[in-house]
Design an enzyme around this catalytic site. Structure first.
Site, short mmCIF file in Angstrom:
data_model
loop_
_atom_site.label_atom_id
_atom_site.label_comp_id
_atom_site.label_asym_id
_atom_site.label_seq_id
_atom_site.Cartn_x
_atom_site.Cartn_y
_atom_site.Cartn_z
N HIS A 1 -1.98 7.91 6.29
CA HIS A 1 -2.21 6.70 5.61
C HIS A 1 -3.68 6.31 6.15
O HIS A 1 -4.71 5.95 5.18
CB HIS A 1 -1.37 5.62 6.08
CG HIS A 1 -1.40 4.49 5.38
ND1 HIS A 1 -1.47 4.43 3.97
CD2 HIS A 1 -1.57 3.22 5.81
CE1 HIS A 1 -1.82 3.17 3.58
NE2 HIS A 1 -1.65 2.32 4.72
N HIS B 1 -9.80 2.69 0.11
CA HIS B 1 -8.59 2.34 0.20
C HIS B 1 -8.21 1.77 -1.40
O HIS B 1 -8.68 0.27 -1.65
CB HIS B 1 -8.16 1.46 1.21
CG HIS B 1 -6.46 0.93 1.35
ND1 HIS B 1 -5.68 1.63 0.59
CD2 HIS B 1 -5.75 0.48 2.37
CE1 HIS B 1 -4.52 1.04 1.11
NE2 HIS B 1 -4.73 0.53 2.15
N PHE C 1 2.15 -3.70 3.85
CA PHE C 1 2.41 -5.14 4.15
C PHE C 1 4.02 -5.30 3.95
O PHE C 1 4.56 -4.81 3.07
CB PHE C 1 1.63 -6.22 3.54
CG PHE C 1 0.28 -6.16 4.08
CD1 PHE C 1 -0.24 -5.57 5.06
CD2 PHE C 1 -0.51 -7.33 3.26
CE1 PHE C 1 -1.51 -5.90 5.65
CE2 PHE C 1 -1.93 -7.67 3.63
CZ PHE C 1 -2.38 -6.70 4.88
N GLU D 1 0.29 4.43 13.39
CA GLU D 1 0.52 5.77 12.88
C GLU D 1 0.67 7.00 13.80
O GLU D 1 1.30 7.90 13.91
CB GLU D 1 -0.59 5.75 11.55
CG GLU D 1 -0.15 7.25 10.61
CD GLU D 1 -1.04 7.12 9.43
OE1 GLU D 1 -0.56 8.26 8.59
OE2 GLU D 1 -1.89 6.31 9.34
N LYS E 1 -9.02 8.03 2.86
CA LYS E 1 -9.45 6.64 2.70
C LYS E 1 -10.83 6.79 3.33
O LYS E 1 -11.75 5.85 3.08
CB LYS E 1 -8.65 5.63 3.13
CG LYS E 1 -7.41 5.76 2.56
CD LYS E 1 -6.50 4.64 3.23
CE LYS E 1 -5.17 4.38 2.51
NZ LYS E 1 -4.45 5.52 2.83
N CYS F 1 0.96 -1.37 -0.05
CA CYS F 1 0.03 -0.16 -0.15
C CYS F 1 0.88 1.45 -0.06
O CYS F 1 0.18 2.23 -0.11
CB CYS F 1 -0.92 0.01 1.27
SG CYS F 1 -2.19 -1.26 1.33
#
Length: 408
Positions: free
Chosen positions: A302, A337, A396, A313, A332, A162
């Site tokens: 994010h 996403h 990831f 985060e 998002k 991502c």
């Protein structure tokens, strides 16, 4: 201003918020989620997503090319064409050998592979399309953009989950700094709305399960968050050296001044809980740009609305900015996403925030939990005066990428 500064001279966006920067900005500022039931996911435990509104892709690309390509390449081509036009460039007249393409794609196209694997499972391999590979491997978005726009410079795909779209912009910046290119079309494209993708993320408990209220599902940083909403889209930014942009009489939309990339080196899918890896990426981007924490007027987070991700985060932002971090928004919550494309889309949104001196609200945000309290913009857009903003992307494998933009 120094000649090494990298200018953003064009934006191309095709997202659930619309096919233009103006449509995207309007939807963001309304601060309402675009999630809705998705017929493609009907019958699955999570059957909703954020979809790109219908547009006549055959009229734009031609029937033959449209049928030959997968959706993530459709979106990439549409965004790239829009970005080039926005930059005032013409692919028929530029020196294509000095034009690079770097696009982020999180995975290959499961839309195609699920269909073709069914033929194998049914014992009919002769029905597998000879186009299955060339239409679906991740690098084909960048390859097709280069073919379409006669861009003969460096051409490749970044795949950092991502963070892919943000990584692409950082790599593109380095190509320009090195002198390898004069122009780079950089960004990302992905359509995450396949039944296999939805099933996999559901099984990982990463998706929100609010199928009865999809528009309320994505809640970044909210105490009641339960996962993200699948999306799709593409963003392409035209990058060139500041001196080159000014030489052709173009005023940049923004400058890409800083880039930081790190690895958590911690876990295949979970972020480092203390936000240490993300904090190092933030610090690296600040250092690269010659900025301090006090120079940043806005953070595009994010913000996936997963329990672990948002907490890590928030910890990273608190580490870097202390107890009074800049105002934060999480797009998002509005557009879902888009996985590998998310970092590029949100980089474009950060540029728009700098242009408008306005921070769009985070949809569905009510109140926070935990020890890390952020200044989440919610309800209505917030007017600010800022010269610099950052956008964060994490993925990831512990991938962390942070971009820092300044007003031109």
């Amino acid at each position: 201003m120094v000649p090494a500064d990298i200018a953003v001279t064009g934006l191309g966006l095709v997202t659930p918020a619309g096919p233009t920067p103006e449509a995207n900005w309007s939807a963001l500022c309304r601060g309402r989620s675009l999630a809705a039931a998705d017929p493609e996911l009907a019958g699955l435990p999570v059957d909703f997503s954020c979809r790109v509104p219908p547009f006549d892709i055959e009229a734009e690309l031609g029937r033959g090319r449209t049928r030959r390509l997968d959706r993530f390449s459709h979106l990439a081509l549409a965004a790239a064409r829009r970005a080039v036009a926005d930059a005032g460039l013409d692919a028929r007249t530029w020196d294509g050998e000095r034009v690079g393409v770097v696009l982020g794609v999180g995975s290959n196209s499961l839309h195609t592979y699920v269909k073709e694997f069914c033929h194998l499972g049914a014992g009919t391999p002769d029905r597998v399309s000879p186009l299955a590979l060339p239409r679906s491997v991740p690098n084909m978005a960048a390859g097709e953009v280069a073919i379409d726009l006669a861009a003969g410079g460096p051409n490749f795909t970044t795949s950092s989950a991502c963070a892919s779209g943000a990584t692409a912009l950082g790599v593109a910046r380095d190509l320009l700094r090195s002198g390898a290119c004069d122009i780079v079309l950089a960004g990302g494209s992905e359509s995450a709305r396949s039944r296999m993708t939805a099933t996999c993320f559901h099984r990982m408990r990463a998706l929100s399960r609010r199928r009865d209220r999809p528009a309320e599902a994505s809640r970044p940083f909210d105490a009641d968050r339960d996962g993200f909403v699948l999306g799709e889209g593409a963003a392409v930014l035209v990058l060139e050296r500041y001196a080159g942009a000014r030489a052709r009489g173009v005023r940049p939309r923004a400058l890409l001044r800083g880039y930081g990339a790190t690895s958590d080196a911690h876990h295949p899918v979970a972020p480092r809980p203390d936000g240490g890896g993300a904090a190092r990426a933030l610090t690296a981007a600040l250092r690269d740009a010659g900025c301090g924490p006090a120079d940043i007027g806005h953070v595009n987070a994010h913000g996936t609305a997963t329990r672990q991700g948002d907490a890590a985060e928030a910890a990273a932002l608190t580490r870097v900015f202390g107890g009074d971090p800049p105002p934060v928004t999480a797009p998002k919550s509005v557009i879902g996403h888009a996985l590998g494309a998310a970092g590029a889309i949100e980089a474009a949104y950060t540029v728009l925030s700098l242009e408008h001196q306005l921070i769009p609200p985070t949809a569905n945000f009510r109140f926070q939990d935990g020890d890390h309290k952020l200044d989440i913009v919610a309800g209505v857009p917030r007017r600010v005066t800022m010269t610099a903003a950052i956008t964060c992307s994490f993925g990831f494998g512990g991938q962390n990428a942070v971009l820092l933009f300044t007003a031109p």
